[in-house]
Design an enzyme around this catalytic site. Sequence first.
Site, PDB file in Angstrom:
ATOM      1  N   ASP A 103       0.797  -1.574  -0.229  1.00 63.19           N
ATOM      2  CA  ASP A 103      -0.003   0.041   0.251  1.00 63.19           C
ATOM      3  C   ASP A 103       0.812   0.835   0.294  1.00 63.19           C
ATOM      4  O   ASP A 103       0.382   1.934  -0.520  1.00 63.19           O
ATOM      5  CB  ASP A 103      -1.305  -0.502   1.397  1.00 63.19           C
ATOM      6  CG  ASP A 103       0.045  -0.275   2.461  1.00 63.19           C
ATOM      7  OD1 ASP A 103       0.788  -0.815   2.643  1.00 63.19           O
ATOM      8  OD2 ASP A 103      -1.081  -0.453   3.526  1.00 63.19           O
ATOM      9  N   ASP A 106       7.232   3.842   3.862  1.00 66.96           N
ATOM     10  CA  ASP A 106       7.028   5.606   4.101  1.00 66.96           C
ATOM     11  C   ASP A 106       8.847   5.625   4.331  1.00 66.96           C
ATOM     12  O   ASP A 106       9.642   6.083   3.623  1.00 66.96           O
ATOM     13  CB  ASP A 106       6.570   5.056   5.737  1.00 66.96           C
ATOM     14  CG  ASP A 106       6.279   6.829   6.017  1.00 66.96           C
ATOM     15  OD1 ASP A 106       6.589   7.278   5.187  1.00 66.96           O
ATOM     16  OD2 ASP A 106       5.700   6.450   7.329  1.00 66.96           O
ATOM     17  N   LYS A 134       5.987   7.673   0.084  1.00 71.63           N
ATOM     18  CA  LYS A 134       6.503   9.715   0.475  1.00 71.63           C
ATOM     19  C   LYS A 134       8.369   9.282  -0.198  1.00 71.63           C
ATOM     20  O   LYS A 134       8.367   9.092   1.148  1.00 71.63           O
ATOM     21  CB  LYS A 134       6.130   9.503   1.803  1.00 71.63           C
ATOM     22  CG  LYS A 134       4.548   9.010   2.158  1.00 71.63           C
ATOM     23  CD  LYS A 134       4.872   9.285   3.885  1.00 71.63           C
ATOM     24  CE  LYS A 134       2.965   9.263   4.147  1.00 71.63           C
ATOM     25  NZ  LYS A 134       2.738   8.831   5.351  1.00 71.63           N
ATOM     26  N   ILE A 156      -2.181   9.542   5.839  1.00 74.82           N
ATOM     27  CA  ILE A 156      -3.366   8.938   5.018  1.00 74.82           C
ATOM     28  C   ILE A 156      -4.213   7.723   5.102  1.00 74.82           C
ATOM     29  O   ILE A 156      -3.676   7.414   5.996  1.00 74.82           O
ATOM     30  CB  ILE A 156      -2.561   9.245   3.643  1.00 74.82           C
ATOM     31  CG1 ILE A 156      -2.120   8.341   3.029  1.00 74.82           C
ATOM     32  CG2 ILE A 156      -1.888  10.659   3.390  1.00 74.82           C
ATOM     33  CD1 ILE A 156      -2.320   6.584   2.329  1.00 74.82           C
ATOM     34  N   ASP A 162      -5.770   2.382   6.678  1.00 79.55           N
ATOM     35  CA  ASP A 162      -6.334   2.957   8.433  1.00 79.55           C
ATOM     36  C   ASP A 162      -5.533   3.519   8.771  1.00 79.55           C
ATOM     37  O   ASP A 162      -4.595   4.272   9.111  1.00 79.55           O
ATOM     38  CB  ASP A 162      -7.311   1.407   8.761  1.00 79.55           C
ATOM     39  CG  ASP A 162      -5.131   1.047  10.067  1.00 79.55           C
ATOM     40  OD1 ASP A 162      -3.856   1.056   8.523  1.00 79.55           O
ATOM     41  OD2 ASP A 162      -5.283   0.712  10.590  1.00 79.55           O
TER      42      ASP A 162
HETATM   43  P1  5GP Z   1       8.095   1.935   6.192  1.00 74.89           P
HETATM   44  O1  5GP Z   1       8.660   1.078   7.123  1.00 74.89           O
HETATM   45  O2  5GP Z   1       8.411   2.288   5.415  1.00 74.89           O
HETATM   46  O3  5GP Z   1       8.227   2.851   7.285  1.00 74.89           O
HETATM   47  O4  5GP Z   1       5.506   1.641   7.090  1.00 74.89           O
HETATM   48  C1  5GP Z   1       5.619   1.477   5.946  1.00 74.89           C
HETATM   49  C2  5GP Z   1       3.732   0.694   6.190  1.00 74.89           C
HETATM   50  O5  5GP Z   1       3.800   1.927   7.432  1.00 74.89           O
HETATM   51  C3  5GP Z   1       3.048   0.859   5.534  1.00 74.89           C
HETATM   52  O6  5GP Z   1       2.875  -0.769   5.226  1.00 74.89           O
HETATM   53  C4  5GP Z   1       1.374   1.084   6.309  1.00 74.89           C
HETATM   54  O7  5GP Z   1       1.440   0.141   7.428  1.00 74.89           O
HETATM   55  C5  5GP Z   1       2.755   2.442   7.259  1.00 74.89           C
HETATM   56  N1  5GP Z   1       2.205   3.661   7.103  1.00 74.89           N
HETATM   57  C6  5GP Z   1       3.110   4.482   6.682  1.00 74.89           C
HETATM   58  N2  5GP Z   1       2.614   5.912   6.559  1.00 74.89           N
HETATM   59  C7  5GP Z   1       1.218   5.587   5.902  1.00 74.89           C
HETATM   60  C8  5GP Z   1       0.168   6.516   6.287  1.00 74.89           C
HETATM   61  O8  5GP Z   1       0.187   7.723   6.267  1.00 74.89           O
HETATM   62  N3  5GP Z   1      -1.159   5.845   6.682  1.00 74.89           N
HETATM   63  C9  5GP Z   1      -1.283   4.572   6.688  1.00 74.89           C
HETATM   64  N4  5GP Z   1      -2.408   4.413   7.017  1.00 74.89           N
HETATM   65  N5  5GP Z   1      -0.091   3.930   7.055  1.00 74.89           N
HETATM   66  C10 5GP Z   1       1.286   4.708   6.693  1.00 74.89           C
HETATM   67 MG    MG Z   2       1.474  -2.009   4.245  1.00 75.30          MG
END
Ligand code: 5GP
Ligand code: MG
Length: 178
Positions: A103, A106, A134, A156, A162
């Site tokens: 999805d 980040d 992002k 978001i 969610d």
């Molecule tokens: P990362 O390990 O890349 O920092 O985080 C990824 C996970 O963080 C995503 O799979 C999601 O679950 C959550 N996440 C990061 N940004 C957002 C956001 O803006 N909204 C939501 N709902 N989840 C996010």
């Molecule tokens: Mg995810």
Amino acid sequence: MGTIKIKDKIFAVSIPDAKIQQEVKRVAEEMNRDLKDKNPLFLSVLNGSFMFASDLMRNLTIPCEISFVKLASYQGTSSSGKMKELVGLSENVKGRTVVIVEDIVDTGFTMQHLLAKLMERSPKEIHIATLLLKPDKLQVDLDIKYVAMHIPNDFIVGYGLDYDGYGRNYRDIYTVVE
Ligand code: 5GP
Ligand code: MG
């Protein structure tokens, strides 16, 4: 209209349904070209990617399979509380072209961990497809082949994503209002 309230937060539409569908279709068309003869196995990472995976599949016309995986907190005596296990993968990925369907990327740490877990199973190649990226937050070096949309650094919900379990059902994507 255009705003929703989930628990303590207000969210406003930032990416309408039509725009999402347009970009998902574009990514699917790239895949239809790139992966035509590769018999890809799509791995949708639950929960967040279920809507993206569904719309993506409806736009794919090549021979392909899909399965669903989850990164689940490790139960037991593991010291590394942060690391999660890959669960739900029963398919043999050895020698396959695997496409991870996420999805949102980040910081990228989740994706990096998932890649490492999948590599242990000796696929032929792994491609990453994410609905959202992002770019300002990315902290690891990832080769993300398919990105439907780049978004700013705000929280978001909607279209599978969610806030505390809620908001996944909306067709549009909403950004939190400060
Ligand atoms: P990362 O390990 O890349 O920092 O985080 C990824 C996970 O963080 C995503 O799979 C999601 O679950 C959550 N996440 C990061 N940004 C957002 C956001 O803006 N909204 C939501 N709902 N989840 C996010
Ligand atoms: Mg995810």
